[in-house]
Structures are given as C-alpha cells and as structure tokens.
Design an enzyme around this catalytic site. Structure first.
Site, PDB file in Angstrom:
ATOM      1  CG  HIS A 105      -1.872  -0.965   0.879  1.00  0.00           C
ATOM      2  ND1 HIS A 105      -2.804  -0.917   1.939  1.00  0.00           N
ATOM      3  CD2 HIS A 105      -2.259  -1.771  -0.194  1.00  0.00           C
ATOM      4  CE1 HIS A 105      -3.144  -2.172   1.385  1.00  0.00           C
ATOM      5  NE2 HIS A 105      -3.258  -2.860   0.763  1.00  0.00           N
ATOM      6  CB  CYS A 116       7.412  12.530 -14.713  1.00  0.00           C
ATOM      7  SG  CYS A 116       8.258  12.753 -13.533  1.00  0.00           S
ATOM      8  N   GLY A 171      -1.715  -9.319  12.114  1.00  0.00           N
ATOM      9  CA  GLY A 171      -2.432  -8.144  12.634  1.00  0.00           C
ATOM     10  C   GLY A 171      -3.199  -7.342  11.838  1.00  0.00           C
ATOM     11  CB  ALA A 215       1.401  -8.199  17.437  1.00  0.00           C
TER      12      ALA A 215
HETATM   13  P1  NAD Z   1      -7.043  -3.061  10.070  1.00  0.00           P
HETATM   14  O1  NAD Z   1      -7.213  -1.804  11.153  1.00  0.00           O
HETATM   15  O2  NAD Z   1      -8.340  -2.696   9.431  1.00  0.00           O
HETATM   16  O3  NAD Z   1      -7.367  -3.815  11.504  1.00  0.00           O
HETATM   17  C1  NAD Z   1      -6.080  -4.031  12.372  1.00  0.00           C
HETATM   18  C2  NAD Z   1      -6.333  -5.432  12.733  1.00  0.00           C
HETATM   19  O4  NAD Z   1      -4.912  -5.851  13.686  1.00  0.00           O
HETATM   20  C3  NAD Z   1      -6.979  -6.085  13.392  1.00  0.00           C
HETATM   21  O5  NAD Z   1      -7.444  -7.782  12.854  1.00  0.00           O
HETATM   22  C4  NAD Z   1      -7.131  -6.138  15.210  1.00  0.00           C
HETATM   23  O6  NAD Z   1      -7.656  -7.649  15.519  1.00  0.00           O
HETATM   24  C5  NAD Z   1      -5.889  -6.315  15.015  1.00  0.00           C
HETATM   25  N1  NAD Z   1      -4.694  -5.893  15.999  1.00  0.00           N
HETATM   26  C6  NAD Z   1      -5.067  -4.920  16.514  1.00  0.00           C
HETATM   27  N2  NAD Z   1      -3.511  -4.679  17.825  1.00  0.00           N
HETATM   28  C7  NAD Z   1      -3.539  -5.429  17.796  1.00  0.00           C
HETATM   29  C8  NAD Z   1      -1.997  -6.026  18.209  1.00  0.00           C
HETATM   30  N3  NAD Z   1      -1.702  -5.614  19.818  1.00  0.00           N
HETATM   31  N4  NAD Z   1      -1.860  -7.110  18.225  1.00  0.00           N
HETATM   32  C9  NAD Z   1      -1.844  -8.029  17.059  1.00  0.00           C
HETATM   33  N5  NAD Z   1      -2.940  -7.762  16.761  1.00  0.00           N
HETATM   34  C10 NAD Z   1      -3.989  -6.131  16.403  1.00  0.00           C
HETATM   35  O7  NAD Z   1      -5.999  -3.041   9.582  1.00  0.00           O
HETATM   36  P2  NAD Z   1      -5.656  -3.613   8.240  1.00  0.00           P
HETATM   37  O8  NAD Z   1      -5.649  -5.353   7.928  1.00  0.00           O
HETATM   38  O9  NAD Z   1      -3.714  -3.767   8.348  1.00  0.00           O
HETATM   39  O10 NAD Z   1      -5.961  -2.348   7.175  1.00  0.00           O
HETATM   40  C11 NAD Z   1      -6.439  -1.005   7.152  1.00  0.00           C
HETATM   41  C12 NAD Z   1      -5.527  -0.051   5.858  1.00  0.00           C
HETATM   42  O11 NAD Z   1      -5.372   0.733   6.397  1.00  0.00           O
HETATM   43  C13 NAD Z   1      -4.455  -1.337   5.188  1.00  0.00           C
HETATM   44  O12 NAD Z   1      -3.915  -1.273   3.989  1.00  0.00           O
HETATM   45  C14 NAD Z   1      -2.875  -0.434   6.406  1.00  0.00           C
HETATM   46  O13 NAD Z   1      -2.094  -0.195   5.544  1.00  0.00           O
HETATM   47  C15 NAD Z   1      -3.632   1.216   6.720  1.00  0.00           C
HETATM   48  N6  NAD Z   1      -3.275   1.391   7.912  1.00  0.00           N
HETATM   49  C16 NAD Z   1      -1.538   1.666   8.081  1.00  0.00           C
HETATM   50  C17 NAD Z   1      -0.753   1.944   9.466  1.00  0.00           C
HETATM   51  C18 NAD Z   1      -0.046   2.387   9.721  1.00  0.00           C
HETATM   52  O14 NAD Z   1       0.920   1.863   8.987  1.00  0.00           O
HETATM   53  N7  NAD Z   1       0.717   1.592  11.151  1.00  0.00           N
HETATM   54  C19 NAD Z   1      -2.215   2.563  10.520  1.00  0.00           C
HETATM   55  C20 NAD Z   1      -3.268   2.514  10.052  1.00  0.00           C
HETATM   56  C21 NAD Z   1      -4.046   2.050   8.776  1.00  0.00           C
HETATM   57 ZN    ZN Z   2       8.309  14.433 -12.344  1.00  0.00          ZN
END
Ligand code: NAD
Ligand code: ZN
Length: 232
Positions: A105, A116, A171, A215
């Site tokens: 992502h 470009c 996660g 995690a």
């Molecule tokens: P999500 O927010 O939809 O789901 C988070 C998941 O993590 C849930 O299943 C939850 O049960 C689990 N979770 C929460 N705390 C946890 C912990 N301490 N240990 C283990 N598991 C835990 O996230 P997603 O499925 O990654 O999708 C959301 C979208 O938003 C993705 O595209 C993601 O890239 C983006 N996003 C990225 C970030 C980041 O870069 N850190 C943060 C928020 C959202």
């Molecule tokens: Zn450019």
C-alpha cells in the site's frame, strides 16, 4: 523453505500507531473519502498533504516493537527465501532490521510525482507546491495507494505466496482486498498458514492455525517456536 509474512496495522498498534478501526482515534477524525482517494487529492491537495505529513511525523516518532524485531530476527536466521509483505505505510519493519520488505500500500516516507512517476525520499513536510526534480511539474504526492488505486507488487507477491511453504498473516482485519485474499491463495497452494491477531480476522477460516494475542507478546514466541521446529 519459503516463508511469506503479511502484516497489517495491528503489528504496529503496540508502537502507538492507531489501527484503521480503532475507535476515537485519528481515523474517526477524518473521512477516508476526504484524505485518501485520488478524488480527494484533486479536490483539496492541501488537506491530503496535511494528513500525510501528520502520519509521517507519527511514523518518525514511533519505535518498532518486539513483533517487528522478532520478524527481522526470523529473516536473518532463515536460509531460504523470506518475503515480508506489509499493508502498513509506516517504516517500522525496516527500522527493526527487516530487509526484504514490500509495501503493497506504499510508504509514507516516499514522495511520488504523479506526472512522471519519479520517486524520492519524502521530506518532513510535503506540499502541493513541491516541484519534481525530473519533470519540474508540481504534482507531488505521498507514494501511498489510496482507495480505488491498484496495490503495488501484486504479481511478485502472488508468485511468492504460491511458492510459500509457510505463510503468516499478522495484525490485519482481513477486510482490505487483495491483501486479504493472500492467505487463502497460500493455503490452496499448499503452504501451512498461520494467523496471529488480537481477534480472528474475516479470513481466519483460511488459517491452519490461529494464535490470538497482542503481536508484541505472541509474535516473538511464534518466531522462536518456528525457528526451533522447522529446518530453516
Ligand atoms: P485494520 O485496522 O483493518 O485491522 C487491524 C487488525 O489488527 C485487527 O484485526 C485487530 O484485531 C488487529 N490488532 C489490533 N491490535 C493488535 C495487536 N496489538 N496485536 C495484534 N493484532 C492487533 O488494519 P489492516 O487490516 O492492516 O487494514 C487497514 C488499512 O489501513 C491497511 O491498508 C493499512 O495499510 C492501513 N493502515 C496502516 C497503518 C500503519 O501503517 N501502521 C495504520 C492504520 C491503517
Ligand atoms: Zn515528475
């Protein structure tokens, strides 16, 4: 032995980064339609940059947690192929020492010229007035996959998933496709599939084993068990 790991926002939760579905946090203040779509960028680039600049500041002040370090350790102790695919836009995996990482992502630390395609390390603050040093246009944006855009590296990720012997899904809610479909692809292709999550994901039925817990606590234990049980 081929290992593929897919991580989501949950692996960075204990580093203080809010997951997408956390209640009352950053993502309840903003509507994704206003800050994470190509249409939002066309309508109001200043707001999109403001939010991504904030996300970059948060990324830079956060530190990797025990789960990030454990996956870096697994990679360094593994002799076969190892690919870490992340849906996260943060750079905590690399800062923990992971080397073979694909950001499906995109990354908050990369700037992209939408004219470009040139990319470069993102500065502290980006703005719609920034100029691309290759084509000189000012259509700079963070190198993120916004809603409605194609994910990155999908062919490479699917090929690695089909060749995986061990696939771990860590996660992630399993609600964002195509990432969410990878565990089923891995299982159908013969890999052992493991899910590690706080709560079972929407695709937990494709996991041969589901380990529930934070995690930072359970990933290091799973890595130790994997290192000792498998001929890595
Ligand atoms: P999500 O927010 O939809 O789901 C988070 C998941 O993590 C849930 O299943 C939850 O049960 C689990 N979770 C929460 N705390 C946890 C912990 N301490 N240990 C283990 N598991 C835990 O996230 P997603 O499925 O990654 O999708 C959301 C979208 O938003 C993705 O595209 C993601 O890239 C983006 N996003 C990225 C970030 C980041 O870069 N850190 C943060 C928020 C959202
Ligand atoms: Zn450019």
């Amino acid at each position: 032995m081929n290992i593929v790991i897919l991580t989501g926002a949950g692996i960075s939760a204990e580093s203080g980064l809010e997951t997408f579905r956390d209640q009352g946090g950053l993502w309840s203040q903003y509507d994704v339609e206003d800050v994470a779509t190509p249409q939002a960028y066309a309508r109001n680039p200043a707001l999109v940059h403001e939010v991504s600049n904030l996300l970059r500041r948060i990324n830079r002040t956060a530190n990797p947690n025990a789960a990030h370090f454990a996956l870096a350790d697994l990679e360094s102790r593994h002799d076969g192929n190892f690919l870490l695919v992340t849906q996260n836009i943060d750079t905590l995996h690399q800062r923990a020492g992971s080397r073979n990482v694909l950001h499906m992502h995109g990354s908050i630390e990369v700037a992209l010229c939408s004219d470009c395609g040139h990319t470069w390390p993102a500065p502290d603050e980006m703005s719609e007035d920034d100029c691309c040093m290759v084509c000189r246009k000012n259509q700079c944006r963070p190198d993120l996959v916004w809603f409605g855009e194609n994910v990155r590296f999908l062919d490479e990720i699917e090929a690695a998933t089909e060749a995986a012997d061990l696939f771990a899904f860590i996660g992630s809610s399993g609600e964002v496709y195509p990432a969410a479909g990878l565990m089923e692809l891995a299982q159908e292709s013969g890999a052992k599939t493991v899910e590690i999550n706080l709560h079972p994901s929407a695709v937990a039925s494709a996991a041969d084993e589901v380990i529930l817990g934070p995690a930072g606590h359970v990933v290091p234990k799973w890595v130790e068990k994997t290192i000792h049980s498998a001929v890595l």
